[in-house]
Design a protein around this motif. Sequence first.
Motif: not given
Length: 346
Positions: A113-122, A183-188
Amino acid sequence: MNHNTPLSPRPLHHLSEVRSRVLTAAQLRARSVSAADANEQCRPGGPWQQLLPGVFLLHPGPPTSQERLHAVLVYAAREQRSGGVPAQPGAADPHRPVYAEAMITGLAALTLHGFTATPSLLALDRIDVLVPRLRRLRSTGCARVVRTAALPPAEQVTGLPVAPVPRALADAVAELTDAGAVRRLLTEAVRGGHCEPAAVVRELNNAKLLSRPHVVDAVDSLLAEGRAIAEDRLYRMVQEHGLPDPVWNVDLRLPGGPHLGGLDAYWPEQAVAVELDTRAPRQDEDALWSEYARKREHLERLGITVVHITPKKLRDAMEQQAAVVRTALMAAGDRDPAAYVVVLPR
């Protein structure tokens, strides 16, 4: 040739040239590749590898992120076949993946979905895949099976079925113990415009995650963030759509009497109020709604028109909401004068 004529075998090297390099055992059989032949190709040092039970990668190197996603989906998808014929339109090509009753969720979905606070798929050891509760599947390898009573409508991202952001967030948060990460995920999710806070809290509540202290703390920050964004949109609505300036963030009281409630915007001359409905659907939703309703009924008995606006409507239909407020302001002259109230800053 008629439909009973058997397919002629194709050489195995042909399979490595197809666009989709992730195939199931059933798709290989459709290409006249037996289980013994597939196992032979997957021998140590061989040209293929088995990523998941019944799912083969037709090259020996590390799988790409797209190949891992495809592998997880075809592993979890329910076969849509009747009498040996694909039942789903477009499924006749054995090399075209068909994902029935399966979608990517959790951190992998948020990354898609384009989140930046998540790890890369690999960088993800496991990819979460959402399936109906009664499916007989087990988590294995890079696939982690997440079950649900009812699948949400999938969103197509890069051609893959992906859970909506609120559901993907809930599935990701269920596996996280780090308060900062939650918190980072919910905020983003809110700041990035992916969804409204109420939708997130609803999914967290459905997943029974609001009993976890680090999740509750993150939700409180989320709701504060969401209200600030909604207030900013309300200011923009007034300015960009030419509405007269109200008084902002006020409390109303009867002279010498009780407190009537707080309002986000109020036009004293027209006795029109706007209240942002930022309720979060938690366990006490009914009590909160009753409080909103009581306040609204009390103000309207005093002749004050109350316009409730949700953050989602402000985001998706600001012009329409401005028209609602403008209509209420214009109709003020046709109503009986409102009771006198005291307006105080909040």
